[in-house]
Design a protein around this motif. Sequence first.
Motif, PDB file in Angstrom:
ATOM      1  N   ASN A 272     -47.011   1.550  14.637  1.00  0.00           N
ATOM      2  CA  ASN A 272     -46.715   2.987  14.568  1.00  0.00           C
ATOM      3  C   ASN A 272     -45.530   3.223  13.648  1.00  0.00           C
ATOM      4  O   ASN A 272     -44.482   2.597  13.798  1.00  0.00           O
ATOM      5  CB  ASN A 272     -46.488   3.584  15.963  1.00  0.00           C
ATOM      6  N   GLY A 275     -42.585   2.805   7.979  1.00  0.00           N
ATOM      7  CA  GLY A 275     -41.536   1.838   7.667  1.00  0.00           C
ATOM      8  C   GLY A 275     -41.684   0.570   8.493  1.00  0.00           C
ATOM      9  O   GLY A 275     -41.552  -0.543   7.987  1.00  0.00           O
ATOM     10  N   LEU A 276     -41.982   0.753   9.788  1.00  0.00           N
ATOM     11  CA  LEU A 276     -42.169  -0.412  10.660  1.00  0.00           C
ATOM     12  C   LEU A 276     -43.426  -1.172  10.239  1.00  0.00           C
ATOM     13  O   LEU A 276     -43.458  -2.408  10.290  1.00  0.00           O
ATOM     14  CB  LEU A 276     -42.269   0.033  12.120  1.00  0.00           C
ATOM     15  N   PHE A 327     -43.189   0.500  18.442  1.00  0.00           N
ATOM     16  CA  PHE A 327     -41.887   0.921  18.962  1.00  0.00           C
ATOM     17  C   PHE A 327     -42.034   2.392  19.323  1.00  0.00           C
ATOM     18  O   PHE A 327     -41.969   3.263  18.461  1.00  0.00           O
ATOM     19  CB  PHE A 327     -40.767   0.708  17.939  1.00  0.00           C
TER      20      PHE A 327
ATOM     21  N   THR B 156     -39.730   4.759  13.057  1.00  0.00           N
ATOM     22  CA  THR B 156     -39.752   3.681  14.046  1.00  0.00           C
ATOM     23  C   THR B 156     -38.930   2.476  13.598  1.00  0.00           C
ATOM     24  O   THR B 156     -38.395   1.747  14.423  1.00  0.00           O
ATOM     25  CB  THR B 156     -41.202   3.226  14.336  1.00  0.00           C
ATOM     26  N   LEU B 157     -38.810   2.288  12.280  1.00  0.00           N
ATOM     27  CA  LEU B 157     -37.983   1.180  11.808  1.00  0.00           C
ATOM     28  C   LEU B 157     -36.506   1.434  12.135  1.00  0.00           C
ATOM     29  O   LEU B 157     -35.743   0.502  12.364  1.00  0.00           O
ATOM     30  CB  LEU B 157     -38.189   0.979  10.303  1.00  0.00           C
ATOM     31  N   TYR B 159     -35.574   2.886  14.896  1.00  0.00           N
ATOM     32  CA  TYR B 159     -35.452   2.511  16.312  1.00  0.00           C
ATOM     33  C   TYR B 159     -35.229   1.000  16.415  1.00  0.00           C
ATOM     34  O   TYR B 159     -34.414   0.527  17.195  1.00  0.00           O
ATOM     35  CB  TYR B 159     -36.707   2.888  17.117  1.00  0.00           C
ATOM     36  N   GLU B 160     -36.003   0.274  15.599  1.00  0.00           N
ATOM     37  CA  GLU B 160     -35.901  -1.181  15.593  1.00  0.00           C
ATOM     38  C   GLU B 160     -34.450  -1.597  15.260  1.00  0.00           C
ATOM     39  O   GLU B 160     -33.861  -2.449  15.931  1.00  0.00           O
ATOM     40  CB  GLU B 160     -36.882  -1.725  14.530  1.00  0.00           C
ATOM     41  N   TRP B 163     -32.007  -0.599  18.074  1.00  0.00           N
ATOM     42  CA  TRP B 163     -32.214  -1.494  19.213  1.00  0.00           C
ATOM     43  C   TRP B 163     -31.475  -2.819  18.988  1.00  0.00           C
ATOM     44  O   TRP B 163     -30.797  -3.336  19.861  1.00  0.00           O
ATOM     45  CB  TRP B 163     -33.714  -1.709  19.365  1.00  0.00           C
ATOM     46  N   PRO B 277     -36.901  -7.880   8.823  1.00  0.00           N
ATOM     47  CA  PRO B 277     -36.588  -6.756   9.714  1.00  0.00           C
ATOM     48  C   PRO B 277     -36.030  -7.216  11.061  1.00  0.00           C
ATOM     49  O   PRO B 277     -35.494  -6.409  11.814  1.00  0.00           O
ATOM     50  CB  PRO B 277     -37.930  -6.041   9.877  1.00  0.00           C
TER      51      PRO B 277
END
Lengths: 394, 291
Positions: A272, A275-276, A327, B156-157, B159-160, B163, B277
Amino acid sequence: MKIHEYQGKELFRQAGVPVLEGIVATTPEEAVAAYEKLGGVIAVVKSQIHAGGRGKGTVLDNPNQNGVVVCKNADEVQATAAGLLGKTLVTIQTGPEGKTVNRVFVEAGCDIARELYLGIVLDRASSKPVLMASTEGGVEIEKVAEETPELIFKEHFDPAIGLEGFQVRKLCKKLGISGAAAKAASRFMPAICRFFVDYDCSLTEINPLVITGDDQMIALDAKITFDGNALFRHKELLELRDLSEEEPSEVRASESGLSYVKLEGNIGCLVNGAGLALSTMDIIKYHGGQPANFLDVGGGANATQVTEAFRILLSDPKCKGVLVNIFGGIARCTTIADALIQASQTVGFSVPLVVRLEGTEVEEGRKMLADSDVDIISATDINDAAKKIVAAVG
Amino acid sequence: MSILVDGNTKVICQGITGNAGTFHTLGCREYGTQMVGGVTPGKGGQNVEGIPVFDTVEEAVGKTGADATMIFVPPPFTADAIMEAVDAGIKVIAAITEGVPVLDMVRVYEKVRASGSVLIGPNCPGLITPGACKMGIMPGYIHNPGKVGVMSRSGTLTYEAVWQTSNLGLGQSTCVGLGGDPIVGTSFIDLLARYEEDEQTEAILMIGEIGGSAEEEAAAFAKANVTKPVAAFIAGRTAPPGKRMGHAGAIISGGKGTAEEKVAALEEAGIVVAPTPAEMGDAVVKAIAKK
């Protein structure tokens, strides 16, 4: 969204941007009829695919057949159309697999005095559209940009105002255009900038833009990409979309609201956020694996979308394992877990599945998966997940 | 302190009566944000679980004293909603909406920049000062008040990254998702200047991605103007050129905007770049140790 040259030229014509007469054909007979209708003297037969470099491109099993051919009689038109239609054309932009030519555009010839380049894109650095023009028309503009960037002239413009008169004069001076041709440019250049704005383009490129022997300025090509986010106010353009030009699995994904790009590796990725998703591909490669795709299920992913995402991933015969990296922000881990369980029942997992869940409602989501009979390898973080899937596919 | 928002910030939500608007307004209030109102044209006088709804931003500001807004209205109306917030004198505008036509943003970009209001987004998760003010869609619990300023083009990256810094005990001062579109209201450079001035921020983590030249420009700015430790990560090292990967901005075209170029520019500026990452938090630790 991209469209074909012949469609772009029809839009140009309606917008007052000069183009030559031309007729689209799907059979050699139609091509010959088009040639006769255009005067029967000289015509250019151009294959219609969503990729550039057609003139130098060749048909897959016939290196003597180029994608764009100047024809001087009906026999040549017939032979060229027969040599292109239904065949696969390989150009520098299609990749080695090429694209099937389903249509040719038969266009009247003209007396070319000069070939220029003209392109409009959005310049992110200045947050404005920019018109780029060059004396080096007809060749690869990327090469010009690389080797002789001083031959590309730029003018930014405000979409509400358009290209102003003095900007055209500056460009004409630099391009060496004067007299009647400059007058033609003073109509052509603002019109093409207005076109870019009116249709919410992200790219409008004319290569070559020609000046004729009698000082007219004519768009000999039309490469147009529309901003997909603005199509809601150009519903008529949706009819111009040619799905046969797009990767079927990518079309399927976009219909389900998924962002998917097929790649060459064997590890399917379901993530999701863009970027991730990019980062997940990176770390798979870092650990020696090869991602089979980019797939962003988006923020508000629901069970139907995740199930469809699995269908798409697993329909790729090269896919030997799937990594799910979520995430949860807007998307809740419980939704994803539920979707995984449903997908395993409706699609069935034939390959190893590594799951990493974090974020909103993560504990509940993990518990749902643990209590289900779905066979998964769970991972604690992004690194662990990447290592496990690379190991699982061998 | 923090940057842009803190415990005194009064926030409204434009598009509060839509599904996402309602859900996240309540989520922000639950986090502790002062959610003082919302705007949906034609629904003035209603309320969302006690939060008053107004017809216009001007009215909402007049009645509540709001100085920040988060925008959830559909893409065709987003640019207009941004200008309405600017017109009402709102100082911090977070446009969460995804899918805004890029020419709409061209039309409003300079007006917003000239106004003195700060626009974050569009197509972004919003911003959060942990423990004080969350205005956006990020999960609150992953954040801890602390010393790292986190800024990112991805949702979301981010958030990563957050975290990882939370797990390392660093915490965050303010986290800002700049948005993944080609034109966004606020750049890395704008925030670097703010983090440099902010007392709470002791280190900066910048998360970029392929496409454009924002990271290169930020590297040059940081080299000349930032004294605090800076760490970075670039997403998309393995993405093939010419393919758009989700974000409208994330595309390598004409050989420009590659991860290699960006990493080289960042390292040349003395910024610690995380190789994967999974190592974003570690990169911050390294950057702090290096100073």
